[in-house]
Design an enzyme around this catalytic site. Sequence first.
Site, PDB file in Angstrom:
ATOM      1  N   LYS A 123      44.695  39.391  31.725  1.00 15.66           N
ATOM      2  CA  LYS A 123      45.532  39.915  31.028  1.00 15.66           C
ATOM      3  C   LYS A 123      45.487  39.434  29.498  1.00 15.66           C
ATOM      4  O   LYS A 123      44.931  38.216  29.174  1.00 15.66           O
ATOM      5  CB  LYS A 123      47.100  39.596  31.471  1.00 15.66           C
ATOM      6  CG  LYS A 123      47.558  40.315  32.762  1.00 15.66           C
ATOM      7  CD  LYS A 123      48.999  39.987  33.024  1.00 15.66           C
ATOM      8  CE  LYS A 123      49.605  40.591  34.149  1.00 15.66           C
ATOM      9  NZ  LYS A 123      49.463  41.949  34.084  1.00 15.66           N
TER      10      LYS A 123
ATOM     11  N   ARG B 280      50.108  44.627  45.282  1.00 11.08           N
ATOM     12  CA  ARG B 280      49.767  45.300  46.412  1.00 11.08           C
ATOM     13  C   ARG B 280      48.980  44.541  47.555  1.00 11.08           C
ATOM     14  O   ARG B 280      49.101  44.689  48.837  1.00 11.08           O
ATOM     15  CB  ARG B 280      49.248  46.506  46.096  1.00 11.08           C
ATOM     16  CG  ARG B 280      47.835  46.524  45.404  1.00 11.08           C
ATOM     17  CD  ARG B 280      47.628  47.649  44.610  1.00 11.08           C
ATOM     18  NE  ARG B 280      48.027  47.862  43.390  1.00 11.08           N
ATOM     19  CZ  ARG B 280      47.850  48.916  42.536  1.00 11.08           C
ATOM     20  NH1 ARG B 280      47.294  49.851  42.552  1.00 11.08           N
ATOM     21  NH2 ARG B 280      48.857  48.810  41.165  1.00 11.08           N
TER      22      ARG B 280
HETATM   23  N1  BES Z   1      52.838  42.056  37.687  1.00 13.29           N
HETATM   24  C1  BES Z   1      52.125  43.184  37.169  1.00 13.29           C
HETATM   25  C2  BES Z   1      52.886  44.248  36.607  1.00 13.29           C
HETATM   26  C3  BES Z   1      53.853  44.248  35.378  1.00 13.29           C
HETATM   27  C4  BES Z   1      53.352  44.294  34.238  1.00 13.29           C
HETATM   28  C5  BES Z   1      55.296  44.106  35.610  1.00 13.29           C
HETATM   29  C6  BES Z   1      54.086  44.186  33.025  1.00 13.29           C
HETATM   30  C7  BES Z   1      55.935  43.928  34.388  1.00 13.29           C
HETATM   31  C8  BES Z   1      55.307  44.152  33.324  1.00 13.29           C
HETATM   32  C9  BES Z   1      51.128  43.515  38.035  1.00 13.29           C
HETATM   33  O1  BES Z   1      50.411  42.640  38.790  1.00 13.29           O
HETATM   34  C10 BES Z   1      50.061  44.342  37.262  1.00 13.29           C
HETATM   35  O2  BES Z   1      49.228  43.585  36.698  1.00 13.29           O
HETATM   36  N2  BES Z   1      49.717  45.443  37.431  1.00 13.29           N
HETATM   37  C11 BES Z   1      48.564  46.379  36.790  1.00 13.29           C
HETATM   38  C12 BES Z   1      48.150  47.224  37.509  1.00 13.29           C
HETATM   39  C13 BES Z   1      46.799  47.788  37.161  1.00 13.29           C
HETATM   40  C14 BES Z   1      45.789  46.904  37.042  1.00 13.29           C
HETATM   41  C15 BES Z   1      46.414  49.040  38.343  1.00 13.29           C
HETATM   42  C16 BES Z   1      49.511  47.049  35.629  1.00 13.29           C
HETATM   43  O3  BES Z   1      50.599  47.573  35.898  1.00 13.29           O
HETATM   44  O4  BES Z   1      48.769  46.889  34.722  1.00 13.29           O
HETATM   45 MN    MN Z   2      48.698  41.780  38.034  1.00 13.43          MN
END
Ligand code: BES
Ligand code: MN
Length: 496
Positions: A278, A352
């Site tokens: 990230k 997931r």
């Molecule tokens: N924990 C995150 C989701 C999230 C992001 C929650 C920002 C709250 C604020 C999750 O693990 C994630 O990174 N999801 C990705 C999925 C994508 C790679 C398909 C996302 O939402 O960007």
């Molecule tokens: Mn994630």
Amino acid sequence: MEFSIKSLQPGRTRSGCVVVGVFESRKLSGPSAQLDAAAQGALSTIAKRGDVDGKTGTTLMLHNLAGIAAERVLLVGLGREADFGQRQYREAVAAAMRALNSSGAKDAEFYLTALEPDGLDAQWRVQQAVTVARETLYRFDQMKSRKDAAEPALRRVTLVVDKADARKAGSGLEQGVALAEGMALTKDLGNLPPNVCTPGYLADQARELGKRYRMKVQVLERDDMKKLGMNTLLSVAQGSAEPPKFIVIEYRGGAKAAKPVVLVGKGVTFDTGGISIKPAAEMDEMKYDMSGAGTVLGTMKAIGELKLRLNVVGLIPATENMPGGRATRPGDVVKSMSGQTVEILNTDAEGRLILCDALTYAERYEPAAVIDIATLTGACVIALGHVASGLFSNDDALAQELLGAADRAYDRAWRMPLWDDYQDQLKSNFADFANIGGRPAGSVTAACFLARFARKFKWAHLDIAGTAWRSGKDKGATARPVPMLLQFLLGRVRGA
Ligand code: BES
Ligand code: MN
Ligand code: ZN
């Protein structure tokens, strides 16, 4: 803080403060009119002079009014009478409690619980008043060497309701206290830094709950998970030096043969994204990526406090998501506990991957229903903002039941689609399916992924990415959706 319930007449009792509401019309009514009479019109004079306008959440503290036995009178704005509903009630209660907390009053008679927003019953009014009050007192200063603020002087609050409502109010009080206890745990776990709140820490918290409320707690280690074939969960954990834990909490308050409700909480104690790392900005907030796990623990605590007559199982897959020499690579193919293979195209779609093995594990309980709770997708925040949690379900009745509980708890959710049409986005050339479905409808494709592991039971998924915590200057955990889940479980007790 201690709460009790009474039916009182305003003005007659000695106390630190009498709390009454005023609508925007400035016309005093109910308890505020009675209090005004006792004070020989002093309150209506103040209203006429324009010192109170009745706007929701405004307060005016008055001292030593002639004719009133209490030391203080707190006038609380309720907004327009015609608009007075759940939200205005909660706001008024919060404002009143904040004013009380910063006053010298040691006790208070609280008349807002005698009002009827949207005709809501005394159980609701008292339950909400107690939880909202406790929320205004919540502080997270465990990690500070000096506490920010002094403890409020307020010790006792008497919630006033009609005599006829005493029994309902009593059950509201009990529920409100239990909910507040559960929510405080959920908030603490979320707010703790990720170097403290690790998978091992979550396991220890579960063991504590087990001891205190006689729940059976089992913690599976990496080797146990290997034996069970939880390879998608392990693929997330393999980049981290922190050992993963799979936490199982069994609460048996119902009939022996009654099938349990299973709650599954995403327990990523820190989500860097892994190799699909990230960006740096706000990455600290990914300590909240265990909020689903915190919700399960907080809800279990609340039902333990209430000795709920229901069987409930909590499952928490807990791990960090870190990059490193052992971390999963984009392109890796992994076989889940269900036997289905997954092409991991983005290691940041890790939630997931840990939930799917937990859902497969849930099959052994032949559950009445399975509800997973997860900070799963940024896309859900785009869809619903910070107001509603996303609700997905393979069962219409279960979805309605949860939405009803969410409305009553004022912890709202909104149903999102789960149509098979979206499943195509998960197509993979190299495995049974991929772990991402592209940008469109990101929260839906995440739910579609989970649905492939929930075919054997009634299942709902709550995406709480937008609701589990607040960002910015009031950064902190909200403990949502503990209120919704407790309300749902309470409903199941009556239904049983
Ligand atoms: N924990 C995150 C989701 C999230 C992001 C929650 C920002 C709250 C604020 C999750 O693990 C994630 O990174 N999801 C990705 C999925 C994508 C790679 C398909 C996302 O939402 O960007
Ligand atoms: Mn994630
Ligand atoms: Zn995550």
